[in-house]
Design an enzyme around this catalytic site. Structure first.
Site, PDB file in Angstrom:
ATOM      1  N   ARG A  55       0.847  -1.204   0.000  1.00 58.82           N
ATOM      2  CA  ARG A  55       0.000   0.000   0.000  1.00 58.82           C
ATOM      3  C   ARG A  55       0.877   1.247   0.000  1.00 58.82           C
ATOM      4  NH1 ARG A  55      -1.222   1.709   4.665  1.00 58.82           N
ATOM      5  NH2 ARG A  55      -1.983  -0.235   5.540  1.00 58.82           N
ATOM      6  N   ASP A 179      -7.770  19.095 -14.080  1.00 60.99           N
ATOM      7  CA  ASP A 179      -8.049  17.741 -14.545  1.00 60.99           C
ATOM      8  C   ASP A 179      -7.675  17.695 -16.027  1.00 60.99           C
ATOM      9  OD1 ASP A 179      -9.247  15.410 -15.552  1.00 60.99           O
ATOM     10  OD2 ASP A 179     -10.779  15.429 -13.983  1.00 60.99           O
ATOM     11  N   LYS A 204      -8.979   6.584 -18.803  1.00 59.83           N
ATOM     12  CA  LYS A 204      -9.299   7.112 -20.129  1.00 59.83           C
ATOM     13  C   LYS A 204      -8.085   6.987 -21.062  1.00 59.83           C
ATOM     14  CE  LYS A 204     -13.237   7.882 -18.190  1.00 59.83           C
ATOM     15  NZ  LYS A 204     -13.026   8.126 -16.821  1.00 59.83           N
TER      16      LYS A 204
END
Ligand code: P1T
Length: 387
Positions: A55, A179, A204
């Site tokens: 992690r 973004d 994307k």
């Protein structure tokens, strides 16, 4: 793309394939291994080879973080399990009562996270027209700590002058989050224009093949990066090693894919402009498009996303959305295959009734890398059904 990286001296395409991806020192493997181990041996307490627990840090993730940071001209890169996990990590920078100014067109999920999840916890937000920088300056709410913008925006493809917004935000002590999902670092590097943090939905264009959900943050500021890395580990929204591998694999062809996305989008725009059923075509290259000047200034090309409205309103939009054969009716974007969707009822349904509500006659296209001729014929046939 001519820009050379200061650290490597390499161009974008070379960095996409090689940064963070040196052949494996143990085996010589040319492809970055998928490191599945959740934990890493220590020779004595606290002595290790840079990894302790997956992690906190993982070799496949580190490779991805180094590579995409380099593509964004960033010093630091942090990978997440989704775009929204990356966004949530940024919002954890907010001080008590800190306000988020969100551009008035943005992904519905980003609106939902800011307005429906964070705002009720005591972090106010407002929607603002970021194309009007004079009004932003004149009406600046004094509790603002983050200005959050997409450029081009989802789904109206409005372009925002990053440098102009950053100048106002910085003068008022706020940071600017951009973004960059729609543009990708191949077309636009927001940190070079004054942004403080770049956000990606790696789901994307970075991944590029509709087979992985991921998120990314890129930035230069050391102290912000330290805080974001602390929260990345403390809150734990990290991606799996296999997902990191898939994004890294996708990024290798980002430049090639973006070239084709852009040229195919231009062909589709020409088709739409000439069709009598179409009311308005939204594409940043069009001279009358909101923010065209900003796009021309800060982007290398205009991207693979195209939106349009129909003269026949919502019924026509819903008919077109279900009538294409190559464009698949589905949420998401940025992959090799072309997608079509109705933002009002799909990706932006959560923004209904808010200042971010989208027109119901709007259709959004993610133009893929298939044959431009086939894509145009597919759309023409769907539009012809309206007459
Ligand atoms: O889906 P996820 O990886 O969590 O990313 C969220 C996100 C963030 N930013 C932008 C600009 C986005 O478009 C998205 C996700 N968008 C879609 C799923 C969509 O179809 O618009």
């Amino acid at each position: 793309m001519g820009d050379l990286d200061e650290q490597t001296g390499w161009g974008f395409e070379t960095r996409a394939i090689h940064v963070g991806q040196e052949p494996d020192p143990t085996t010589g493997a040319v492809v970055t291994p998928i490191s599945l181990s959740t934990t890493f041996a220590q020779s004595s307490v606290g002595e290790h080879k840079g990894f302790e627990y997956s992690r906190s840090g993982n070799p496949t993730r580190s490779a991805l973080e180094a590579c995409v940071a380099s593509l964004e001209n960033a010093k630091h890169g942090l990978a997440f399990a989704s775009g929204l996990a990356a966004e949530d990590n940024v919002l954890r920078l907010l001080p008590p009562g800190g306000r988020v100014l969100l551009g008035n067109d943005a992904y519905g999920g980003t609106f939902r996270l800011i307005a429906k999840v964070w705002s009720p916890l005591g972090f106010p937000w407002s929607a603002v027209d970021l194309t009007d920088v004079a009004s932003l300056r004149a009406n600046w709410p004094s509790d603002t700590t983050i200005v959050w913008l997409e450029t081009p925006t989802n789904p109206l493809l409005t372009c925002i002058d990053i440098a102009a917004v950053a100048e106002v935000a910085h003068a008022n002590g706020a940071i600017v989050v951009v973004d960059n999902t729609f543009a990708t670092p191949y077309l636009q590097q927001p940190l070079d224009h004054g942004a403080d943090i770049v956000v990606h939905s790696a789901t994307k264009y970075l991944g590029g093949h509709s087979d992985v959900v991921g998120g990314f943050l890129a930035l230069n500021d050391d102290s912000l990066a330290e805080r974001l890395r602390y929260t990345q580990n403390a809150a734990g929204g990290v991606p799996a090693p296999f997902d990191c591998y898939l994004v890294l694999r996708g990024v290798k062809t980002l430049a090639l894919r973006m070239e084709r996305h852009c040229s195919n989008a231009r062909a589709v725009v020409d088709l739409l402009l000439g069709h009598p059923a179409v009311d308005r075509v939204l594409y940043p290259q069009l001279p009358d498009h909101p923010g065209h000047a900003a796009a021309a200034k800060q982007m290398n090309d205009f991207g693979g996303m195209v939106s349009f409205t129909l003269k026949g309103g919502v019924d026509a939009a819903l008919t077109v959305a279900k009538s294409t054969r190559i464009f698949t009716l589905a949420e998401s974007l940025g992959a090799v295959e072309s997608l079509i969707e109705h933002p009002g009822r799909m990706t932006h349904a959560s923004a209904a009734g808010s200042p971010l509500q989208v027109p119901d006659s709007l259709v959004r296209l993610s133009v893929g890398v298939e044959s431009a001729h086939d894509l145009c014929e597919d759309l023409r046939a769907a539009l012809d059904r309206l007459s």
